[in-house]
Design a protein around this motif. Structure first.
Motif, PDB file in Angstrom:
ATOM      1  N   SER A 174      35.719  30.621 -58.339  1.00  0.00           N
ATOM      2  CA  SER A 174      36.295  29.828 -57.252  1.00  0.00           C
ATOM      3  C   SER A 174      37.628  29.215 -57.666  1.00  0.00           C
ATOM      4  CB  SER A 174      35.326  28.722 -56.832  1.00  0.00           C
ATOM      5  OG  SER A 174      34.121  29.270 -56.324  1.00  0.00           O
ATOM      6  N   LEU A 175      37.731  28.780 -58.912  1.00  0.00           N
ATOM      7  CA  LEU A 175      38.987  28.219 -59.409  1.00  0.00           C
ATOM      8  C   LEU A 175      40.093  29.279 -59.417  1.00  0.00           C
ATOM      9  CD1 LEU A 175      37.578  26.049 -62.329  1.00  0.00           C
ATOM     10  CD2 LEU A 175      38.656  25.193 -60.244  1.00  0.00           C
ATOM     11  N   ARG A 176      39.704  30.521 -59.635  1.00  0.00           N
ATOM     12  CA  ARG A 176      40.688  31.608 -59.602  1.00  0.00           C
ATOM     13  C   ARG A 176      41.341  31.709 -58.228  1.00  0.00           C
ATOM     14  NH1 ARG A 176      40.475  36.787 -58.018  1.00  0.00           N
ATOM     15  NH2 ARG A 176      38.222  36.691 -57.688  1.00  0.00           N
ATOM     16  N   LEU A 177      40.582  31.404 -57.176  1.00  0.00           N
ATOM     17  CA  LEU A 177      41.114  31.463 -55.819  1.00  0.00           C
ATOM     18  C   LEU A 177      42.086  30.321 -55.527  1.00  0.00           C
ATOM     19  CD1 LEU A 177      37.874  32.481 -53.861  1.00  0.00           C
ATOM     20  CD2 LEU A 177      39.767  33.942 -54.622  1.00  0.00           C
ATOM     21  N   ALA A 178      42.161  29.339 -56.424  1.00  0.00           N
ATOM     22  CA  ALA A 178      43.135  28.254 -56.301  1.00  0.00           C
ATOM     23  C   ALA A 178      44.417  28.592 -57.046  1.00  0.00           C
ATOM     24  CB  ALA A 178      42.543  26.948 -56.829  1.00  0.00           C
ATOM     25  N   GLY A 179      44.524  29.835 -57.516  1.00  0.00           N
ATOM     26  CA  GLY A 179      45.736  30.280 -58.196  1.00  0.00           C
ATOM     27  C   GLY A 179      45.705  30.145 -59.702  1.00  0.00           C
TER      28      GLY A 179
END
Length: 293
Positions: free
Chosen positions: A24-29
């Motif tokens: 999910s953190l990856r989806l925040a860039g």
């Protein structure tokens, strides 16, 4: 927005839960994450030494939670023994972290004076932005809620503004992040200028509401040139109270702040606006240390 992030946890702050939400953190860039746990030195005896048992336990705990096999994302785990601030700075430098995430317990000014603050110490010794998260908030999220929170970590920021040097520096930092981001991770900002009540008859305001609105309109246009959605608001009253009230009613991810006094002598004598927001806010606070610190 922030591609290299250092997440510091002492296992009582709830931030170790983020190890389960790496995707999910990856989806925040975010493209690179370091989870750091600092084990205090073993003080029993004449010479302090590394507590090898606790280091190994923490290493296993974080490794099992993080797992492996993430596309387009690198995850490292660091468990070191030593002093927290010193270790955090060393690890952040080694991994070239662009953001440090840490927890912050709610504490009074007197308590902070007596026992110190990791966040305050860090802000004096680094120029890396800090995302300060209230442990109780992270601990209370369900997995579904935390998944969404991680995905939209920086999506919408509340920016208190008062035309001070710190406020203008903050706006420039937000503008720079918006210009440099590779996707739409930061999408919206809300600028809020609180005009303090003087409380004394016959004493005019230094800034009138119309003047504040005109200044915010200029900043709004500047930030919108970076493809951000920007709202502006002028309020009257106590700065801390009104900013927190704005946060309650706005759809924000974090409150953005900067200050040149946190952790310094001035802060011990007179608590600053930024310090009070950090102590009282249940929202995450994205803090940019002053460049002249």
């Amino acid at each position: 927005m922030f591609e290299r992030v250092l997440i510091c946890t002492d296992f009582s702050d709830g931030l170790h839960r983020l190890s389960h939400f790496v995707s999910s953190l990856r989806l925040a860039g975010i493209k690179h994450i370091v989870f750091l746990h600092v084990v205090p030195l073993w003080e029993k005896g004449i010479i302090p030494r590394v507590d090898s048992e606790k280091v190994e336990q923490a290493q296993i705990r974080l490794s099992e939670a993080v797992g492996e096999g993430f596309n387009d994302l690198e995850v490292n785990i660091e468990v070191q023994s030593g002093k927290p601030v010193e270790t955090i700075l060393k690890v952040a430098k080694a991994y070239q972290s662009g953001l440090i995430i840490l927890g912050s317990q709610s504490r009074s000014l007197l308590t902070e004076k007596l026992v110190g603050s990791t966040m305050a110490d860090l802000s004096r010794q680094t120029k890396i932005p800090l995302l300060v998260v209230r442990p109780q908030l992270i601990s209370a999220y369900t997995c579904e809620e935390l998944t969404l929170r991680c995905q939209h970590l920086f999506r919408s920021l509340l920016i208190p503004y008062n035309d001070s040097e710190a406020a203008n520096y903050l706006v420039q930092q937000i503008k720079h992040l918006a210009q440099q981001q590779s996707g739409k991770f930061l999408q919206h900002c809300q600028l809020c200028w609180v005009l303090e009540n003087t409380g004394r008859k016959g004493i005019p305001r230094k800034v009138l509401p119309q003047q504040a609105h005109e200044t915010l309109s200029q900043i709004q246009a500047d930030l919108e040139s970076t493809n951000l959605q920007v709202e502006i608001e002028v309020r009257e009253g106590n700065s801390v109270t009104e900013i927190l009230e704005t946060a309650f009613m706005a759809d924000i991810s974090a409150i953005a702040l900067s200050s040149g006094t946190i952790g310094k002598l001035q802060e011990w004598l007179i608590s600053s606006f930024a310090a009070e927001v950090l102590r009282q806010s249940w929202y995450p606070v994205l803090f940019f240390p002053s460049q002249d610190g």
